[in-house]
Design an enzyme around this catalytic site. Structure first.
Site, PDB file in Angstrom:
ATOM      1  N   HIS A 168      -0.171   1.561  -7.357  1.00  0.00           N
ATOM      2  CA  HIS A 168       0.380   2.580  -6.469  1.00  0.00           C
ATOM      3  C   HIS A 168       1.766   2.226  -5.946  1.00  0.00           C
ATOM      4  O   HIS A 168       2.394   3.032  -5.275  1.00  0.00           O
ATOM      5  CB  HIS A 168      -0.584   2.895  -5.312  1.00  0.00           C
ATOM      6  CG  HIS A 168      -0.880   1.761  -4.385  1.00  0.00           C
ATOM      7  ND1 HIS A 168      -2.014   0.974  -4.485  1.00  0.00           N
ATOM      8  CD2 HIS A 168      -0.217   1.291  -3.308  1.00  0.00           C
ATOM      9  CE1 HIS A 168      -2.022   0.086  -3.511  1.00  0.00           C
ATOM     10  NE2 HIS A 168      -0.938   0.244  -2.777  1.00  0.00           N
ATOM     11  N   SER A 228      -0.014  -4.765  -0.545  1.00  0.00           N
ATOM     12  CA  SER A 228      -0.431  -4.287  -1.854  1.00  0.00           C
ATOM     13  C   SER A 228       0.429  -4.941  -2.928  1.00  0.00           C
ATOM     14  O   SER A 228       1.653  -4.982  -2.819  1.00  0.00           O
ATOM     15  CB  SER A 228      -0.276  -2.767  -1.941  1.00  0.00           C
ATOM     16  OG  SER A 228      -1.183  -2.108  -1.107  1.00  0.00           O
TER      17      SER A 228
END
Length: 334
Positions: free
Chosen positions: A157, A280
């Site tokens: 992502h 992330s």
């Protein structure tokens, strides 16, 4: 300092804080986009690898700072740093924005993270860096880690979230406004088809990983991490997770957590390691204290951090054989 000594030092630091498949599917969108799909089972070549296979990294002493970076070393002034931090907001995982039961990355109980000074601490910390980019009209930051002289692994992502990221730049060993090894832009972005073609529905988080092919060879200065693929359970494996935590001060500084794998699944690993938005893409690194399962020179990642989840465990994409095959394909791409 050898790898075992590095991790023993990290564990001592952590303890002090506590005490306190395969084929190319298609290409699109010009120079930056290549999609591959790893399917849902290991490839034939991966199955032949047996219980485990290590893909070596490279520990480099380093030459001059930013010797092979596109942009030279920098240190932002107070005003420049404030503007930089205001512009690049830590990335929130897609599920968290869509109001499902998967929560943002989170602190589990008491915060046990410790700050890392990546340049001063040396390898492998300086092979981890801040990844900045744009998606739509907004600018974000994630974490990434070098897996070759010019390839950065990260969360899917961070390279694709309803559209491909633009204005991508990687700052190895970035530390609160200082980029001691300079920075590199991106030539190509990679993600798997199961991630790009999904609508972030059930099960797609297991394919949330990607990579960035850089426009310079900064890994020759910093070194890079290896990675380890195995079909065996990873429960109990000691690990370190290092990334750019969006809830910490000073902003855009590197923070680590230590612990062990709590749940081992074919495509996911789950752990009670504290994280926050912006982490992330962080490497989940085998922190061996003695005999390494991976036997991987240059330090091995076993996962790529992506999410928090139910029941108090944050989670990452497991580097299984299929994921390792794709990472190898991407780092070998021109």
């Amino acid at each position: 300092m050898n790898r075992a000594r590095v991790f023993r030092a990290a564990w001592r630091l952590a303890g002090a804080v506590v005490a306190l498949g395969g084929a190319v599917a298609h290409a699109q969108g010009g120079d930056h986009v290549t999609l591959t799909s790893d399917g849902s089972a290991p490839t034939a070549s991966a199955l032949a690898a047996g219980a485990g296979e290590a893909f070596e990294g490279a520990l480099r002493a380093g030459t001059a700072p930013d010797a092979v970076a596109e942009f030279p070393a920098m240190k932002l002034s107070g005003a420049e740093l404030e503007a930089f931090n205001r512009r690049y907001k830590p990335k929130l995982p897609p599920y968290a924005r869509r109001g499902t039961d998967v929560r943002p990355e989170s602190v589990v109980g008491a915060d046990r993270r410790f700050r890392v000074y990546p340049r001063e601490s040396g390898f492998p910390y300086r092979a981890i860096g801040l990844l900045t980019y744009s998606q739509g009209s907004s600018d974000f930051s994630c974490t990434g880690f070098l897996i070759s002289k010019d390839t950065v692994a990260t969360a899917g992502h961070c390279v694709y979230d309803g559209g491909w990221s633009t204005n991508v730049r990687f700052y190895p060993a970035y530390n609160a406004g200082a980029a001691p090894f300079g920075s590199c832009g991106a030539r190509r972005l990679f993600a798997v088809a199961r991630w790009v073609q999904s609508s972030f529905g059930e099960g797609s988080d297991a394919f949330d990983y990607g990579a960035v092919k850089l426009n310079c060879e900064i890994g020759k200065t910093t070194g890079w991490l290896g990675y380890y693929a195995t079909q065996d359970s990873l429960v109990g494996l000691p690990v370190l997770l290092m990334g750019y935590a969006g809830d910490k001060s000073p902003p855009k500084s590197l923070w680590g957590a230590s612990g062990s794998i709590a749940i081992s699944e074919p495509r996911k690993i789950r752990y009670q390691l504290d994280t926050a938005n912006g982490q992330s893409g962080s490497p989940v690194i085998e922190a061996d204290r003695g005999a390494s399962r991976a036997k991987c020179f240059g330090t091995c990642a076993v996962g790529i951090h992506t999410y928090a989840a139910e029941e108090g465990n944050n989670s990452g994409t497991r580097i299984n054989h299929a994921v390792a095959d794709n990472l190898t394909t991407w780092k070998n791409a021109r």
